[in-house]
Design a protein around this motif. Structure first.
Motif, short mmCIF file in Angstrom:
data_model
loop_
_atom_site.label_atom_id
_atom_site.label_comp_id
_atom_site.label_asym_id
_atom_site.label_seq_id
_atom_site.Cartn_x
_atom_site.Cartn_y
_atom_site.Cartn_z
N CYS A 1 2.46 8.39 7.04
CA CYS A 1 1.23 9.16 8.02
C CYS A 1 0.73 8.13 8.85
CB CYS A 1 0.55 9.94 7.04
SG CYS A 1 -0.65 8.83 5.88
N GLU B 1 -2.12 6.76 8.49
CA GLU B 1 -3.13 6.23 7.52
C GLU B 1 -2.28 4.79 7.32
OE1 GLU B 1 -6.33 6.65 7.42
OE2 GLU B 1 -6.42 8.61 8.51
N HIS C 1 4.50 8.94 2.16
CA HIS C 1 4.31 10.07 1.23
C HIS C 1 5.73 10.74 0.99
CE1 HIS C 1 0.03 10.90 1.73
NE2 HIS C 1 0.07 10.62 2.80
N CYS D 1 -4.95 9.77 -0.06
CA CYS D 1 -4.71 9.62 1.39
C CYS D 1 -5.86 10.26 2.24
CB CYS D 1 -3.29 9.69 1.56
SG CYS D 1 -2.89 9.07 3.33
N CYS E 1 -5.28 11.28 5.27
CA CYS E 1 -4.74 12.06 6.11
C CYS E 1 -5.02 13.52 5.55
CB CYS E 1 -3.21 11.70 6.49
SG CYS E 1 -1.98 12.01 4.92
N LYS F 1 2.71 8.44 -2.97
CA LYS F 1 3.56 7.58 -1.87
C LYS F 1 4.58 6.59 -2.64
CE LYS F 1 0.02 7.49 1.55
NZ LYS F 1 -1.21 6.70 2.24
ZN LIG Z 1 -1.23 10.14 4.39
#
Ligand SMILES: [Zn+2]
Length: 418
Positions: free
Chosen positions: A248, A250, A255, A308, A310, A316
């Motif tokens: 993502c 971030e 993920h 996370c 996001c 992850k």
């Molecule tokens: Zn994320």
């Protein structure tokens, strides 16, 4: 355009409990379909003494023996592709061929390869004009990664690989905002355009890139991002199953995708390992035409479940950390070249290293060959190595005349068994 807001599918924000319930439901559907019509899966279950009703939860699911990528080629060749399918070949959408040669069937399910949420997470949005530089010929790469762009509402230039000058002309004469391909190729385009006197920020409109198919060093990512003023995010998948994980905005790992069940397993036994431990990536995609249940990718990774920013809740994968084929088990302990490299990196006087495993009188010996530029304090190095790798190495400090060649394998297993 706000590229960081929103998610593609609500399931990306599931609670761990909801995710586990969905995973079980999905794998049970795949199992039910495969038990009806996949010769391969029926044979695998029978050999393990299992039937569909034995798979009551995700723990029992992990008792199904892993299907290794290495075995797939032999099965396709000996038994025929049909034997692995739940639909007739003509009922599929496409059949690709990747090196091996290995067939990669694509079913007719929507978003078959499951990359769409990854592209959305990387910042692709409706209205992007995207240049696709993966091949469309035989390999699934080009078409597999084009589908999600059409799903999101982007337009695609099917440029294919190579021909840097044409790629650059397309990107500067059309308002191309997205790139899909390999980062190293984007860097070649950048270098050539700069050499020709172009301004990468003014003459190009690139905002986002989705990259895959090669290791992405952070230095290369930063260089390309800064050169174009864009974001570069990577996805992880295989030609057999499609998307497994994606970054993502971030960063901090990839993920795990909601369209498959991913486990990190002991490479030998196929049993899942605790969160954070390194092992083989084993995947079960939820697609039904070509069930690859507990498919061992041969890639090594570890899973992390730190939250996370996001908003996505899936754990992850902490990058791809090597191949199972490059590992060896010594005294019950897996030796991962990536872990050895991590220790070695803390000692700048080590120019090169190689792990050599031998056996004599049924005893395994791990030797670490070291090429040094300055003396090494063994009383510091050996405990650091032991801490990470859990084994005490014999050190072989090389003389100048006896160097490790460039490109030499990181691990050489010379054991012989009578
Ligand atoms: Zn994320």
């Amino acid at each position: 355009m706000d590229r960081s807001n929103g998610i593609y599918d609500q399931v990306e924000q599931d609670t761990p409990e909801a995710r586990a319930a969905r995973q079980l439901d999905k794998v049970q559907t795949v199992i039910a379909t495969a038990m009806k019509s996949s010769g391969e899966f029926k044979a695998r279950m029978k050999a393990a003494g299992l039937c569909a009703k034995d798979i009551k939860d995700l723990d029992s699911f992990s008792r199904i023996p892993v299907l290794r990528k290495k075995e797939l080629l032999g099965l396709q060749q000996d038994k025929g592709l049909d034997w692995l399918l739940t639909a007739a070949p003509g009922e599929l959408s496409r059949i690709y061929q990747s090196p091996g040669p290995l067939f990669d069937p694509e079913g007719r399910e929507k978003d078959y390869w499951g990359w769409t949420e990854g592209f959305y997470a990387a910042g692709f949005r409706p209205g992007d004009l995207v240049q696709m530089t993966f091949s469309y010929h035989l390999t699934p790469a080009g078409l597999m990664l084009e589908e999600p762009l059409r799903e999101i509402g982007c337009a695609v230039i099917p440029a294919g690989p190579g021909n840097t000058t044409v790629q650059s002309q397309l990107m500067t004469s059309l308002p191309v905002t997205g790139f899909v391909g390999m980062t190293s190729f984007l860097k070649v385009i950048a270098d050539k355009a700069s050499a020709a006197g172009m301004d990468l920020k003014k003459d190009f409109n690139l905002d986002v890139a989705f990259v895959a198919a090669e290791r992405l060093p952070e230095s290369l990512r930063t260089e390309v991002e800064e050169a174009f003023g864009m974001k570069v995010r990577q996805g992880y998948g295989t030609a057999d199953v499609g998307c497994l994980a994606y970054e993502c905005l971030e960063l901090g790992g990839m993920h795990v995708s909601s369209r498959c069940y991913v486990e990190i397993c002991d490479p030998q036994t196929g049993s899942p390992l605790p969160m954070g431990e390194m092992g083989e990536v084993v995947v079960t995609p939820y697609t039904l035409s070509y069930p690859l249940i507990r498919f061992g990718t041969g890639d090594l990774s570890r899973m992390v479940d730190t939250p996370c920013a996001c908003g996505r809740t899936a754990p992850k994968l902490a990058g791809i950390l090597g191949r199972v084929d490059d590992t060896a088990k010594v005294k019950g302990q897996f030796i991962y070249p990536a872990q050895v490299a991590q220790v070695v990196a803390k000692f700048p006087q080590i120019e090169k290293h190689q792990i050599v495993i031998t056996n004599e009188d049924d005893r395994d010996l791990l030797t670490l060959k070291l090429q040094l530029s300055a003396p090494l304090d063994e009383s510091v190095f050996v405990p650091a190595f032991q801490e990470m790798v859990k084994l005490r190495p014999a050190l072989d400090l090389l003389k100048n005349s006896d160097q490790i060649e460039d490109g030499a394998a990181p691990l050489v297993d010379l054991r012989t068994y009578e």
